[in-house]
Design an enzyme around this catalytic site. Sequence first.
Site, mmCIF file in Angstrom:
data_model
loop_
_atom_site.group_PDB
_atom_site.id
_atom_site.type_symbol
_atom_site.label_atom_id
_atom_site.label_comp_id
_atom_site.label_asym_id
_atom_site.label_seq_id
_atom_site.Cartn_x
_atom_site.Cartn_y
_atom_site.Cartn_z
ATOM 1 N N GLY A 171 0.774 -1.227 0.000
ATOM 2 C CA GLY A 171 0.000 0.000 0.000
ATOM 3 C C GLY A 171 0.806 1.277 0.000
ATOM 4 O O GLY A 171 0.252 2.364 0.165
ATOM 5 N N SER A 215 2.039 -3.349 -3.683
ATOM 6 C CA SER A 215 1.947 -2.246 -4.655
ATOM 7 C C SER A 215 2.028 -2.724 -6.099
ATOM 8 O O SER A 215 2.694 -2.117 -6.932
ATOM 9 C CB SER A 215 3.044 -1.203 -4.375
ATOM 10 O OG SER A 215 2.891 -0.643 -3.079
ATOM 11 N N GLY A 266 -3.477 -6.075 -3.681
ATOM 12 C CA GLY A 266 -4.278 -5.429 -2.652
ATOM 13 C C GLY A 266 -5.167 -4.339 -3.210
ATOM 14 O O GLY A 266 -6.206 -4.592 -3.812
ATOM 15 N N GLY A 267 -4.747 -3.081 -3.035
ATOM 16 C CA GLY A 267 -5.564 -1.935 -3.413
ATOM 17 C C GLY A 267 -6.032 -1.945 -4.848
ATOM 18 O O GLY A 267 -7.180 -1.568 -5.152
#
Length: 484
Positions: free
Chosen positions: A195, A235, A256-257
């Site tokens: 992140g 990331s 993730g994001g």
Amino acid sequence: MKYNDSVVRTPMIIGNWKMNLDHVQAGQWLLEYAGSNEGWANRMEASNTMVNRTEIGVLPSFTSLLAIRDMARKTRMTSELYFGAQNVSELDAGAYTGDISAQMLAALDCRYVLVGHSEQRRYHPEDDDTIDQKVRVVLDAGMTPIICIGETKLGRDNGIGIDYALNQLVAAVRLLSAADMCKVIVAYEPVWSIGTGATPEPPVIESALADIRDFINATFGADVAEKVRILYGGSVKPDNASAIIRRYGIDGFLVGGASLDPRQFAKICHRVAESSVVRLRRSAETIYLPGKGTVREFAESTLQAPHQITAEQVATNHPDNASWRAALALAAYRTVGFKWLEEQADIENEDAADASGTMMMVGDPDVLRDTIWANRLRIIESLMKLIDEGRIRGLFSIRQWLIECDDSLGYEERCDMLAEEMANVSCLRAYEELGRDKIDFEDFRVAFVSGYLLCDVDTRNRLWRIRGIDRKKHSPWKEHKLSF
């Protein structure tokens, strides 16, 4: 669209939604993802582009699992997009309010379960003894565990590097057989990259994953290491996915994001399918520098009694199981590293062939595992020597390492013994700081160790109460009173 069917391990992309997207938003996500995926497939078909088949999954929150399953069935995406859970209880059933068992997840047709994510370790917290139990129950329920490992920024800055992640992996797989390990997925996520947008350079990621695969080889054998998929997480975005997936030995991503946006996630999946067809060769050298001792130190490793006697006893008497093999593999990595051991085995095989006048046999794929086992006494002696000299981070005494490697100890017994050992080591350090002539050591030791253990018990009980559990466990030192 042509598929490349020569790939050894099917590339994989897993989206971890974390605590985002309710069940309504999850349904909308699926619809948008399906549209993005369909357009790409049509373009690949029209251009007759060669791509790899990919395995794609998402890990929604518990409250969205049923909606995801039903929506996937309605849209006929069950064979294109799998799903799983972000966590699981190590317990089967009972009065454990708020926990979710592996059987409950399996009943929802979950394919994967994330185990040991850094956020679970940090915020809840999970410990290694819990994680290995979770891996076990996930496998027993017929699902696939995704074991998360990775170092913190502090660990990276202090030179711990992949050593820290391997130590986590040792703890997570100690209950597994070789057949079990073949079913496991490992996700390497450097915590400092999650992140933050700070992604390691592709050669650095390749080196880390190569060391992890070498560790699996050293523990379970080359055939198992060849089957285990190792993912990178931290990331990951569409603009860096292609460069990373082309590197040798990288089997996919834990996203993730970027997985919260269905179009961005679909782009990552497309980049992997396209770019993983042509891979770069493995880098000649590992970027990480395993081995705290030199080759000469390893070859001439000697210990003073009684440590030498202890090393011989451990090497001779320790049961040969996966847990001990994993501990030895980590010890080998920490002393001289895997590469030198492989080179040494090749030299020995060549010398044996010359001495016998026969042709040198083709290299044994399990040479690393067998070499470590054959040299286990020297590895143990070398590690003990390095620990005694304070050159292995995270190991403050030889006895600590012996306790951590003792499979006969239960969780509570191991914690208590480690607390006592840390108390003794801290006592010696404090005594050195105070000066030997100012106080009698035995008087100082009794007071210091008693006080340390009292604080340790209070700290552990507070930690468990934060998690909503009052252990009310009696400890033998809790009745001791301090006396100065």
